[in-house]
Design a protein around this motif. Structure first.
Motif, PDB file in Angstrom:
ATOM      1  N   ASP A  95     -20.109  53.071  62.541  1.00 35.13           N
ATOM      2  CA  ASP A  95     -19.244  54.245  62.441  1.00 35.13           C
ATOM      3  C   ASP A  95     -17.780  53.847  62.540  1.00 35.13           C
ATOM      4  O   ASP A  95     -16.905  54.540  62.039  1.00 35.13           O
ATOM      5  CB  ASP A  95     -19.549  55.229  63.586  1.00 35.13           C
ATOM      6  N   LEU A  96     -17.528  52.712  63.223  1.00 29.91           N
ATOM      7  CA  LEU A  96     -16.166  52.275  63.501  1.00 29.91           C
ATOM      8  C   LEU A  96     -16.126  50.759  63.620  1.00 29.91           C
ATOM      9  O   LEU A  96     -17.066  50.156  64.141  1.00 29.91           O
ATOM     10  CB  LEU A  96     -15.691  52.911  64.822  1.00 29.91           C
ATOM     11  N   VAL A  97     -15.026  50.162  63.156  1.00 27.07           N
ATOM     12  CA  VAL A  97     -14.793  48.725  63.324  1.00 27.07           C
ATOM     13  C   VAL A  97     -13.494  48.552  64.109  1.00 27.07           C
ATOM     14  O   VAL A  97     -12.470  49.134  63.754  1.00 27.07           O
ATOM     15  CB  VAL A  97     -14.648  47.998  61.966  1.00 27.07           C
ATOM     16  N   LEU A  98     -13.544  47.767  65.173  1.00 26.88           N
ATOM     17  CA  LEU A  98     -12.329  47.337  65.878  1.00 26.88           C
ATOM     18  C   LEU A  98     -12.042  45.935  65.355  1.00 26.88           C
ATOM     19  O   LEU A  98     -12.854  45.024  65.542  1.00 26.88           O
ATOM     20  CB  LEU A  98     -12.543  47.312  67.390  1.00 26.88           C
ATOM     21  N   MET A  99     -10.909  45.757  64.674  1.00 28.14           N
ATOM     22  CA  MET A  99     -10.626  44.537  63.927  1.00 28.14           C
ATOM     23  C   MET A  99      -9.374  43.826  64.420  1.00 28.14           C
ATOM     24  O   MET A  99      -8.275  44.380  64.368  1.00 28.14           O
ATOM     25  CB  MET A  99     -10.436  44.897  62.444  1.00 28.14           C
ATOM     26  N   ASP A 100      -9.561  42.596  64.889  1.00 27.81           N
ATOM     27  CA  ASP A 100      -8.431  41.729  65.208  1.00 27.81           C
ATOM     28  C   ASP A 100      -7.775  41.317  63.889  1.00 27.81           C
ATOM     29  O   ASP A 100      -8.411  41.354  62.831  1.00 27.81           O
ATOM     30  CB  ASP A 100      -8.943  40.497  65.964  1.00 27.81           C
ATOM     31  N   ILE A 101      -6.505  40.939  63.940  1.00 36.79           N
ATOM     32  CA  ILE A 101      -5.824  40.543  62.712  1.00 36.79           C
ATOM     33  C   ILE A 101      -5.818  39.033  62.526  1.00 36.79           C
ATOM     34  O   ILE A 101      -6.190  38.523  61.483  1.00 36.79           O
ATOM     35  CB  ILE A 101      -4.373  41.091  62.678  1.00 36.79           C
ATOM     36  N   THR A 102      -5.409  38.312  63.554  1.00 37.31           N
ATOM     37  CA  THR A 102      -5.261  36.864  63.451  1.00 37.31           C
ATOM     38  C   THR A 102      -6.560  36.175  63.855  1.00 37.31           C
ATOM     39  O   THR A 102      -6.902  36.135  65.038  1.00 37.31           O
ATOM     40  CB  THR A 102      -4.100  36.376  64.348  1.00 37.31           C
ATOM     41  N   MET A 103      -7.281  35.674  62.842  1.00 35.20           N
ATOM     42  CA  MET A 103      -8.566  35.005  63.087  1.00 35.20           C
ATOM     43  C   MET A 103      -8.710  33.853  62.100  1.00 35.20           C
ATOM     44  O   MET A 103      -8.128  33.878  61.020  1.00 35.20           O
ATOM     45  CB  MET A 103      -9.734  35.985  62.865  1.00 35.20           C
ATOM     46  N   MET A 115     -11.211  33.945  57.847  1.00 31.84           N
ATOM     47  CA  MET A 115     -10.630  35.058  57.095  1.00 31.84           C
ATOM     48  C   MET A 115      -9.961  35.988  58.088  1.00 31.84           C
ATOM     49  O   MET A 115     -10.558  36.382  59.087  1.00 31.84           O
ATOM     50  CB  MET A 115     -11.707  35.824  56.324  1.00 31.84           C
ATOM     51  N   ASN A 116      -8.699  36.348  57.812  1.00 28.44           N
ATOM     52  CA  ASN A 116      -7.971  37.212  58.739  1.00 28.44           C
ATOM     53  C   ASN A 116      -8.402  38.676  58.609  1.00 28.44           C
ATOM     54  O   ASN A 116      -9.133  39.050  57.687  1.00 28.44           O
ATOM     55  CB  ASN A 116      -6.451  37.046  58.575  1.00 28.44           C
ATOM     56  N   GLY A 117      -7.939  39.481  59.534  1.00 28.38           N
ATOM     57  CA  GLY A 117      -8.314  40.886  59.573  1.00 28.38           C
ATOM     58  C   GLY A 117      -7.830  41.694  58.387  1.00 28.38           C
ATOM     59  O   GLY A 117      -8.516  42.613  57.942  1.00 28.38           O
ATOM     60  N   ILE A 118      -6.651  41.377  57.864  1.00 24.06           N
ATOM     61  CA  ILE A 118      -6.117  42.122  56.707  1.00 24.06           C
ATOM     62  C   ILE A 118      -7.046  41.967  55.505  1.00 24.06           C
ATOM     63  O   ILE A 118      -7.424  42.946  54.860  1.00 24.06           O
ATOM     64  CB  ILE A 118      -4.695  41.626  56.332  1.00 24.06           C
ATOM     65  N   ASP A 119      -7.436  40.716  55.213  1.00 25.76           N
ATOM     66  CA  ASP A 119      -8.329  40.481  54.076  1.00 25.76           C
ATOM     67  C   ASP A 119      -9.691  41.138  54.309  1.00 25.76           C
ATOM     68  O   ASP A 119     -10.298  41.668  53.374  1.00 25.76           O
ATOM     69  CB  ASP A 119      -8.490  38.974  53.822  1.00 25.76           C
ATOM     70  N   ALA A 136      -1.871  46.311  57.651  1.00 30.73           N
ATOM     71  CA  ALA A 136      -3.259  46.702  57.939  1.00 30.73           C
ATOM     72  C   ALA A 136      -3.473  48.184  57.669  1.00 30.73           C
ATOM     73  O   ALA A 136      -4.472  48.581  57.060  1.00 30.73           O
ATOM     74  CB  ALA A 136      -3.609  46.371  59.386  1.00 30.73           C
ATOM     75  N   ILE A 137      -2.526  49.012  58.082  1.00 32.91           N
ATOM     76  CA  ILE A 137      -2.618  50.462  57.856  1.00 32.91           C
ATOM     77  C   ILE A 137      -2.569  50.750  56.350  1.00 32.91           C
ATOM     78  O   ILE A 137      -3.346  51.545  55.828  1.00 32.91           O
ATOM     79  CB  ILE A 137      -1.480  51.219  58.600  1.00 32.91           C
ATOM     80  N   GLU A 138      -1.680  50.068  55.647  1.00 29.61           N
ATOM     81  CA  GLU A 138      -1.585  50.240  54.195  1.00 29.61           C
ATOM     82  C   GLU A 138      -2.870  49.792  53.493  1.00 29.61           C
ATOM     83  O   GLU A 138      -3.214  50.294  52.434  1.00 29.61           O
ATOM     84  CB  GLU A 138      -0.384  49.468  53.631  1.00 29.61           C
ATOM     85  N   SER A 139      -3.592  48.857  54.115  1.00 34.87           N
ATOM     86  CA  SER A 139      -4.845  48.350  53.535  1.00 34.87           C
ATOM     87  C   SER A 139      -6.030  49.263  53.837  1.00 34.87           C
ATOM     88  O   SER A 139      -7.114  49.055  53.297  1.00 34.87           O
ATOM     89  CB  SER A 139      -5.134  46.943  54.064  1.00 34.87           C
ATOM     90  N   GLY A 140      -5.831  50.243  54.742  1.00 35.20           N
ATOM     91  CA  GLY A 140      -6.909  51.193  55.008  1.00 35.20           C
ATOM     92  C   GLY A 140      -7.250  51.430  56.459  1.00 35.20           C
ATOM     93  O   GLY A 140      -8.058  52.307  56.767  1.00 35.20           O
TER      94      GLY A 140
END
Length: 128
Positions: free
Chosen positions: A48-56, A59-63, A92-96
């Motif tokens: 129902d929901l994903v909590l996503m880190d960005i720097t990983m 593959m990073n969170g944005i991709d 990230a917000i612009e990506s969805g």
């Protein structure tokens, strides 16, 4: 009860978020440590929901956000970001992504953000 996928390269962060959310009656259906794992688990588990880190790594969170949104335009993703990463949060917000939570976490902010985003989704689904 919401089914949540927690994505962060740091095991400590995944455990902290998972424990906090379980105490608030959410179900953690999966954990991933990079964007590739997140995409694969999203496809398999349909949370129902994903909590996503960005720097990983890998593959990073944005991709990963872009790939998940391509797969499911109704995906609900909240970005977890360290202070000073405002530019990346905007991307990230612009990506969805629907919202963001800053690290270090304030437990109340995490719960408020998760509940607010999920409630908004519930309302939009019932109004259709």
């Amino acid at each position: 009860m919401s089914k949540i996928l927690v994505v962060d390269d740091a095991k400590f962060m995944r455990t902290t978020l998972s424990t906090l959310l379980k105490h608030k009656q959410h179900e953690i259906i999966g954990e991933a440590e990079n964007g590739e794992e997140a995409i694969s688990l999203y496809q398999e588990l349909r949370p129902d929901l994903v909590l996503m880190d960005i720097t990983m790594p890998v593959m990073n969170g944005i991709d990963a956000i872009k790939a998940i949104m391509n797969m499911d335009e109704n995906a609900i993703i909240i970005v977890c970001s360290a202070m000073g990463q405002q530019k990346v949060v905007v991307e990230a917000i612009e990506s969805g992504a629907r919202d963001f939570i800053m690290k270090p976490f304030d437990e109340n902010r995490v719960i408020d953000t998760v509940n607010r985003v999920l409630n908004l989704q519930d309302e939009s689904m019932t109004s259709n």
